[in-house]
Enzyme design. Structure first.
Site, PDB file in Angstrom:
ATOM      1  N   CYS A   1      14.249  10.092   5.741  1.00 30.11           N
ATOM      2  CA  CYS A   1      14.422   9.602   7.115  1.00 30.11           C
ATOM      3  C   CYS A   1      15.877   9.737   7.497  1.00 30.11           C
ATOM      4  O   CYS A   1      16.205  10.274   8.549  1.00 30.11           O
ATOM      5  CB  CYS A   1      13.941   8.170   7.225  1.00 30.11           C
TER       6      CYS A   1
ATOM      7  N   GLU B   1      10.246   0.951  10.279  1.00 31.56           N
ATOM      8  CA  GLU B   1      11.287   1.928   9.930  1.00 31.56           C
ATOM      9  C   GLU B   1      10.650   3.301  10.075  1.00 31.56           C
ATOM     10  O   GLU B   1       9.854   3.716   9.229  1.00 31.56           O
ATOM     11  CB  GLU B   1      11.788   1.693   8.503  1.00 31.56           C
TER      12      GLU B   1
ATOM     13  N   LYS C   1       0.852  -1.190   0.000  1.00 25.58           N
ATOM     14  CA  LYS C   1       0.000   0.000   0.000  1.00 25.58           C
ATOM     15  C   LYS C   1       0.893   1.247   0.000  1.00 25.58           C
ATOM     16  O   LYS C   1       1.509   1.582   0.998  1.00 25.58           O
ATOM     17  CB  LYS C   1      -0.938   0.047   1.215  1.00 25.58           C
TER      18      LYS C   1
ATOM     19  N   GLU D   1      11.279  15.536  14.880  1.00 30.80           N
ATOM     20  CA  GLU D   1      11.826  15.319  13.548  1.00 30.80           C
ATOM     21  C   GLU D   1      11.474  16.528  12.683  1.00 30.80           C
ATOM     22  O   GLU D   1      10.340  17.012  12.732  1.00 30.80           O
ATOM     23  CB  GLU D   1      11.217  14.051  12.936  1.00 30.80           C
TER      24      GLU D   1
HETATM   25  P1  NAD Z   1       2.831   8.193   7.724  1.00 32.25           P
HETATM   26  O1  NAD Z   1       3.145   7.313   8.885  1.00 32.25           O
HETATM   27  O2  NAD Z   1       1.796   9.221   7.885  1.00 32.25           O
HETATM   28  O3  NAD Z   1       2.406   7.316   6.451  1.00 32.25           O
HETATM   29  C1  NAD Z   1       3.179   6.250   5.976  1.00 32.25           C
HETATM   30  C2  NAD Z   1       2.282   5.192   5.340  1.00 32.25           C
HETATM   31  O4  NAD Z   1       1.429   4.653   6.337  1.00 32.25           O
HETATM   32  C3  NAD Z   1       1.368   5.715   4.248  1.00 32.25           C
HETATM   33  O5  NAD Z   1       1.217   4.735   3.241  1.00 32.25           O
HETATM   34  C4  NAD Z   1       0.057   5.919   4.987  1.00 32.25           C
HETATM   35  O6  NAD Z   1      -1.070   5.878   4.139  1.00 32.25           O
HETATM   36  C5  NAD Z   1       0.088   4.731   5.930  1.00 32.25           C
HETATM   37  N1  NAD Z   1      -0.747   4.864   7.119  1.00 32.25           N
HETATM   38  C6  NAD Z   1      -1.100   5.997   7.773  1.00 32.25           C
HETATM   39  N2  NAD Z   1      -1.909   5.708   8.820  1.00 32.25           N
HETATM   40  C7  NAD Z   1      -2.066   4.363   8.835  1.00 32.25           C
HETATM   41  C8  NAD Z   1      -2.770   3.454   9.673  1.00 32.25           C
HETATM   42  N3  NAD Z   1      -3.492   3.867  10.732  1.00 32.25           N
HETATM   43  N4  NAD Z   1      -2.710   2.128   9.399  1.00 32.25           N
HETATM   44  C9  NAD Z   1      -1.973   1.687   8.358  1.00 32.25           C
HETATM   45  N5  NAD Z   1      -1.293   2.494   7.520  1.00 32.25           N
HETATM   46  C10 NAD Z   1      -1.325   3.819   7.756  1.00 32.25           C
HETATM   47  O7  NAD Z   1       4.250   8.778   7.309  1.00 32.25           O
HETATM   48  P2  NAD Z   1       4.551  10.098   6.473  1.00 32.25           P
HETATM   49  O8  NAD Z   1       4.532  11.223   7.421  1.00 32.25           O
HETATM   50  O9  NAD Z   1       3.736  10.159   5.263  1.00 32.25           O
HETATM   51  O10 NAD Z   1       6.071   9.755   6.052  1.00 32.25           O
HETATM   52  C11 NAD Z   1       7.166  10.361   6.565  1.00 32.25           C
HETATM   53  C12 NAD Z   1       7.693   9.616   7.784  1.00 32.25           C
HETATM   54  O11 NAD Z   1       8.300   8.397   7.375  1.00 32.25           O
HETATM   55  C13 NAD Z   1       8.791  10.386   8.489  1.00 32.25           C
HETATM   56  O12 NAD Z   1       8.628  10.283   9.872  1.00 32.25           O
HETATM   57  C14 NAD Z   1      10.055   9.668   8.044  1.00 32.25           C
HETATM   58  O13 NAD Z   1      11.159   9.822   8.880  1.00 32.25           O
HETATM   59  C15 NAD Z   1       9.581   8.264   7.973  1.00 32.25           C
HETATM   60  N6  NAD Z   1      10.491   7.470   7.153  1.00 32.25           N
HETATM   61  C16 NAD Z   1      11.266   6.518   7.760  1.00 32.25           C
HETATM   62  C17 NAD Z   1      12.167   5.779   7.000  1.00 32.25           C
HETATM   63  C18 NAD Z   1      13.036   4.725   7.621  1.00 32.25           C
HETATM   64  O14 NAD Z   1      13.525   3.885   6.895  1.00 32.25           O
HETATM   65  N7  NAD Z   1      13.243   4.736   8.923  1.00 32.25           N
HETATM   66  C19 NAD Z   1      12.269   6.014   5.622  1.00 32.25           C
HETATM   67  C20 NAD Z   1      11.470   7.021   5.051  1.00 32.25           C
HETATM   68  C21 NAD Z   1      10.573   7.719   5.828  1.00 32.25           C
END
Ligand code: NAD
Length: 476
Positions: free
Chosen positions: A279, A245, A170, A380
């Site tokens: 990230c 992650e 997804k 962050e």
């Molecule tokens: P987010 O958590 O809002 O969304 C990420 C994904 O999760 C999306 O596909 C979203 O639709 C889904 N999602 C949201 N709520 C959900 C739920 N209740 N149940 C299941 N899925 C759900 O993240 P974002 O803010 O869009 O992305 C940025 C974040 O990702 C930052 O915090 C960044 O640091 C982190 N990130 C981490 C890594 C790593 O490898 N550690 C890599 C890239 C990004």
């Protein structure tokens, strides 16, 4: 309107249309359907159907198909890169780099397919042998954010597929287009129907349905820390495996004896790449007070020179932020840093006029000496704002670095390798670069500690997060 890719084909589903917006212009690029619980059901059923035959395919053959998918992604780069830029916002050059990294990660796991092994014991008891089999888990739900939609998917797809699992992915609701096209390309490259499925929709509806689905045995999630915690709690309901992650606030430490020019370049690149939305990104700089003036001057000059513009425009080095909401957060964090005493040395504002009026642009910004309890220090920052603090030496820098709730990456610049190694031992993070920064290698296990997550991606170690060990005892 775009629809999920399920069982080897685009599958029409009923649901709300979610707009996909170009971050550089605010214009609607396309729409994708909210697949919802029904769509997730169909995708998980297709993945479950396909899994026994895929697990029964020789590991070498699975690896060859994954390698063919990697080659096909490279071959389609000219088509995929503009699509990624249109929905994500990043400069075309960065889209090409991302897509190639995605292919390289798949190739890495294709190579490891021949190394999936268990163990054997020849004499447990008289006439009794034991075998340990590394068996696939079943169906993996792969949930990825919008900042690197393809590489973050490959980190899950590669190890999941070569170990014999099937996948329901997804993507974020704002970046479904490249992922859907990748699934078509993978299918045309020889991936059997149902092995890799993509559902579209929001996290709250479609993502949550995927995490809760009883047919999913593992959830591999990349995204924010609050959502990661929610996913772990839901997965606990039926003891699904999870890897998380999550967010980061990586420190970069510059010692008095460092190669200052190289450290400045690394901090600048590490912060402003992908408009600061990574990230693994330099989100805090701690510099020895004896070289602080030179460092902040160099960082400010570099930030001021970066060319801001649309991702598809020639010469653009920093594109727009991905969303207006993301820009509001970074602007509020910067305002808080300034209110706490931070001095803006470059950028600081939202550019106006011409091409800037349509999209979510923010100037590359350097802010010096905000308070250590301001938001840029404790949260962050997901945008082009780089806070810099001076410190009295490496010891203070490490203490400051470890004060963050996050523990993803970190970077130390010094010519004294023994103090750098001692710092690497003390810094609470999944990665420490010494005289280098932010480049993750497929060969090395990657994953955070503290609020940055749980489990590892990359490296041969990732395979163990997609397999269960089963012991078999054989008596003559
Ligand atoms: P987010 O958590 O809002 O969304 C990420 C994904 O999760 C999306 O596909 C979203 O639709 C889904 N999602 C949201 N709520 C959900 C739920 N209740 N149940 C299941 N899925 C759900 O993240 P974002 O803010 O869009 O992305 C940025 C974040 O990702 C930052 O915090 C960044 O640091 C982190 N990130 C981490 C890594 C790593 O490898 N550690 C890599 C890239 C990004």
């Amino acid at each position: 309107m775009r629809h999920p890719f399920v069982g080897g084909r685009t599958t029409h589903m009923h649901g709300d249309a979610i707009a996909v917006t170009d971050p550089a212009t605010g214009a609607t690029v396309d729409e994708a359907v909210e697949a919802g619980a029904g769509g997730v059901d169909a995708a998980v059923a297709a993945a479950r159907n396909a899994q026994p035959a895929w697990a029964g395919t020789p590991a070498g053959a699975r690896g060859r198909v994954v390698a063919a998918v990697a080659d096909a992604i490279d071959a389609h780069s000219d088509e995929l890169a503009p699509l990624l830029t249109a929905e994500q916002g990043k400069p075309l050059r960065e889209s090409r780099i991302e897509l190639h990294r995605c292919a390289e990660t798949l190739r890495h796991y294709a190579g490891l397919a021949l190394n999936i092994r268990g163990a054997a014991f020849s004499a447990l008891d008289t006439g009794t042998r034991g075998i340990v089999l590394a068996r696939p888990l079943g169906v993996v739900g792969a949930i990825v954010p919008w900042n690197f939609p393809t590489t973050l998917l490959a980190n899950k797809l590669g190890p999941a597929l070569v170990t014999g699992n099937t996948v329901v992915a997804k993507p974020d609701e704002t970046t479904p287009l490249v992922t859907l096209r990748l699934a078509e390309i993978a299918s045309a490259a020889g991936l059997p129907d149902g092995v890799f499925n993509v559902v579209t929709g929001t996290g709250e509806v479609t993502g949550a349905a995927l995490v809760a689905h009883p047919g999913v045995r593992k959830v591999a999630f990349t995204g924010s820390t609050p959502v990661g915690k929610r996913i772990m709690a839901t997965a606990a309901g039926d003891l699904k495996r999870v890897t998380l992650e999550l967010g980061g606030s990586d420190p970069l430490i510059i010692c008095a004896d460092a190669d200052i020019d190289k450290a400045i370049s690394a901090a600048s690149m590490g912060r402003f790449f992908n408009c600061g939305q990574a990230c693994l990104a330099i989100k805090r700089v701690y510099v020895d007070e004896t070289v602080a003036d030179r460092v902040v001057e160099g960082l400010a000059k570099k930030a001021a020179r970066l060319q801001l513009g649309r991702g598809d425009a020639k010469g653009t080095q920093v594109g727009p932020l991905h969303s207006s909401a993301g820009r509001e957060v970074i602007a509020a964090q910067l305002a808080d840093a300034v209110a706490s005493g931070g001095e803006v040395l470059a950028g600081g504002g939202i550019p106006e006029g011409g091409e800037f009026d349509g999209g979510w642009f923010h100037e590359p910004t350097v802010v010096y000496e905000p308070s250590h309890d301001s938001r840029v220090s404790t949260e962050e920052t997901f945008g082009p704002v780089l806070p810099v603090w001076k410190v009295s030496g490496l010891d203070e820098a490490i203490t400051r670095a470890n004060a963050s709730p996050f523990g993803l990456g970190s970077s130390v610049w010094t010519r004294d390798l023994s103090s750098a190694m001692a710092a690497a031992e003390r810094i609470e993070a999944g990665y420490t670069w010494i005289n280098s920064a932010t480049k993750a290698y497929d060969e090395l296990p990657f994953g955070g500690v503290k609020q940055s997550g749980y489990g590892k991606e990359h490296g041969i170690e990732a395979l163990s997060f997609y397999t269960d060990l089963k012991s078999v005892v054989i008596r003559d």
